[in-house]
Design an enzyme around this catalytic site. Structure first.
Site, PDB file in Angstrom:
ATOM      1  N   PRO A 133      17.260   8.431  26.191  1.00 22.54           N
ATOM      2  CA  PRO A 133      16.084   9.219  26.156  1.00 22.54           C
ATOM      3  C   PRO A 133      16.090  10.571  25.307  1.00 22.54           C
ATOM      4  CG  PRO A 133      17.005   9.216  28.208  1.00 22.54           C
ATOM      5  CD  PRO A 133      17.790   8.364  27.411  1.00 22.54           C
TER       6      PRO A 133
ATOM      7  N   GLU B  78      24.766   9.690  33.914  1.00 22.12           N
ATOM      8  CA  GLU B  78      24.042  10.880  33.272  1.00 22.12           C
ATOM      9  C   GLU B  78      24.362  10.864  31.898  1.00 22.12           C
ATOM     10  OE1 GLU B  78      21.552  12.273  35.073  1.00 22.12           O
ATOM     11  OE2 GLU B  78      22.335  10.815  36.374  1.00 22.12           O
TER      12      GLU B  78
ATOM     13  N   ARG C 244      14.877  -9.737  13.593  1.00 19.52           N
ATOM     14  CA  ARG C 244      13.645 -10.411  12.935  1.00 19.52           C
ATOM     15  C   ARG C 244      13.434 -10.217  11.490  1.00 19.52           C
ATOM     16  NH1 ARG C 244       8.800  -7.830  13.014  1.00 19.52           N
ATOM     17  NH2 ARG C 244       7.517  -9.660  13.152  1.00 19.52           N
TER      18      ARG C 244
ATOM     19  N   ASP D 125       2.860  -7.020   9.652  1.00 16.63           N
ATOM     20  CA  ASP D 125       3.419  -6.609  10.882  1.00 16.63           C
ATOM     21  C   ASP D 125       2.382  -5.516  11.267  1.00 16.63           C
ATOM     22  OD1 ASP D 125       4.915  -8.338  11.705  1.00 16.63           O
ATOM     23  OD2 ASP D 125       6.853  -7.270  11.215  1.00 16.63           O
TER      24      ASP D 125
HETATM   25 CL1  6GU Z   1      17.220   4.008  24.182  1.00 17.93          CL
HETATM   26  N1  6GU Z   1      17.950   4.484  26.524  1.00 17.93           N
HETATM   27  C1  6GU Z   1      17.756   5.039  27.817  1.00 17.93           C
HETATM   28  N2  6GU Z   1      18.616   5.099  28.629  1.00 17.93           N
HETATM   29  N3  6GU Z   1      16.698   5.373  28.233  1.00 17.93           N
HETATM   30  C2  6GU Z   1      15.720   5.362  27.324  1.00 17.93           C
HETATM   31  C3  6GU Z   1      15.512   5.051  26.085  1.00 17.93           C
HETATM   32  C4  6GU Z   1      16.918   4.648  25.750  1.00 17.93           C
HETATM   33  N4  6GU Z   1      14.569   5.161  25.475  1.00 17.93           N
HETATM   34  C5  6GU Z   1      13.655   5.674  26.342  1.00 17.93           C
HETATM   35  N5  6GU Z   1      14.286   5.904  27.479  1.00 17.93           N
END
Ligand code: 6GU
Length: 279
Positions: free
Chosen positions: A118, A145, A187, A202
């Protein structure tokens, strides 16, 4: 293209072998290898994590496990050499590009190491298009973590490291994010989708969300298909579809319209549709 995924939950990646991606594997376009991170542990408990320096909640994944795992997956040596695979794949980047090191503009043949987190840069259709031209993508799934930062600083000698996020929310681990990103990328590889035009239209391809679609019957529960779609006038249909895309995008993603405005990608007709939708 070859995809390698390193995870402590290999079975979580089984969906990669199904449906669209499974067909790409059977056709030799795609080769997928899923590696169990615990193959690189050295202790009887197969520990992959430890407490964080500086304190705080949760656990951090150990560099002494991830480092050798990334070394072996890059070189396809050690436990990475014998992992179960479905099929071997054909190169899809033109072979002369690979031979003379032109796969990337700067002649960089290190595979991309994708780190789902994230805290990463946003993953988008542009990212998917960029990665679809790669020969090899390696995904490193962290849990807890995160992974000791030195792992990625060190991996940069063998990989082009990209930390990416799917959006502003927190997942427990990277596995589901890998499924999402792999599908978005695969894809786009020529030959994976039956119909070449289907990704030219798309959502996001022209910076707009795709408008509504209709099929038979022409009248269903007293609801009619928009007349213009039955007209056979392709120019009119294209214009109508763009109008619908503009209206939908303005309603749900106004920032995308603002971006097109700044790029000068809207014409007078587009602006009149946005000023008076439905007229
Ligand atoms: Cl790519 N990984 C994780 N662990 N949490 C996320 C994410 C990715 N994207 C949003 N939250």
């Amino acid at each position: 293209m070859r995809l390698d995924v390193i995870t402590i939950f290999p079975e979580y990646l089984d969906p990669l072998r199904h449906a669209l991606l499974g067909r790409a594997i059977e056709r030799g376009i795609l080769d997928v290898a899923v590696h169990d991170l615990r193959s690189w542990t050295h202790d009887v408990h197969k520990a992959v994590d430890d407490t964080p320096y500086g304190g705080g909640p949760g656990m951090v994944m150990k560099p002494t496990v991830w480092g050798p795992a990334l070394d072996d997956v890059a070189a396809l040596s050690g436990p990475a050499a014998t992992v179960r695979r479905l099929e071997s794949a054909q190169p899809h980047v033109p072979s002369d590009a690979v031979d003379i090191g032109k796969a990337h503009a700067d002649g960089d043949n290190r595979p991309v190491l994708v780190v789902p987190t994230p805290a990463g840069a946003p993953f988008s259709q542009d990212t998917a298009e960029r990665w679809a031209a790669e020969e090899r993508l390696v995904f490193a799934c962290g849990r807890y973590e995160g992974i000791d930062q030195r792992v990625f600083d060190d991996a940069a000698t063998r990989y082009r490291v990209e930390e990416v996020s799917l959006g502003d929310y927190v997942l427990i681990g990277g596995e589901v994010a890998v499924l999402v990103m792999a599908e978005a990328v695969v894809r786009l590889i020529p030959g994976v989708l039956g119909n070449r035009r289907s990704h030219e239209e798309d959502s996001f391809q022209d910076g707009l969300l795709e408008g509504p679609s209709y099929t038979k019957p022409r009248i269903w529960r007293e609801r009619e298909v928009p007349e213009v779609l039955l007209s056979g006038d392709h120019a009119k249909v294209d214009r109508w579809r763009r109008d619908q895309a503009l209206v939908r995008t303005a309603a749900t993603r106004p920032e995308l319209i603002e971006a097109l405005q700044r790029e000068g990608a809207l014409d007078d007709r587009d602006r009149s549709v946005l000023d008076a939708p439905g007229e």
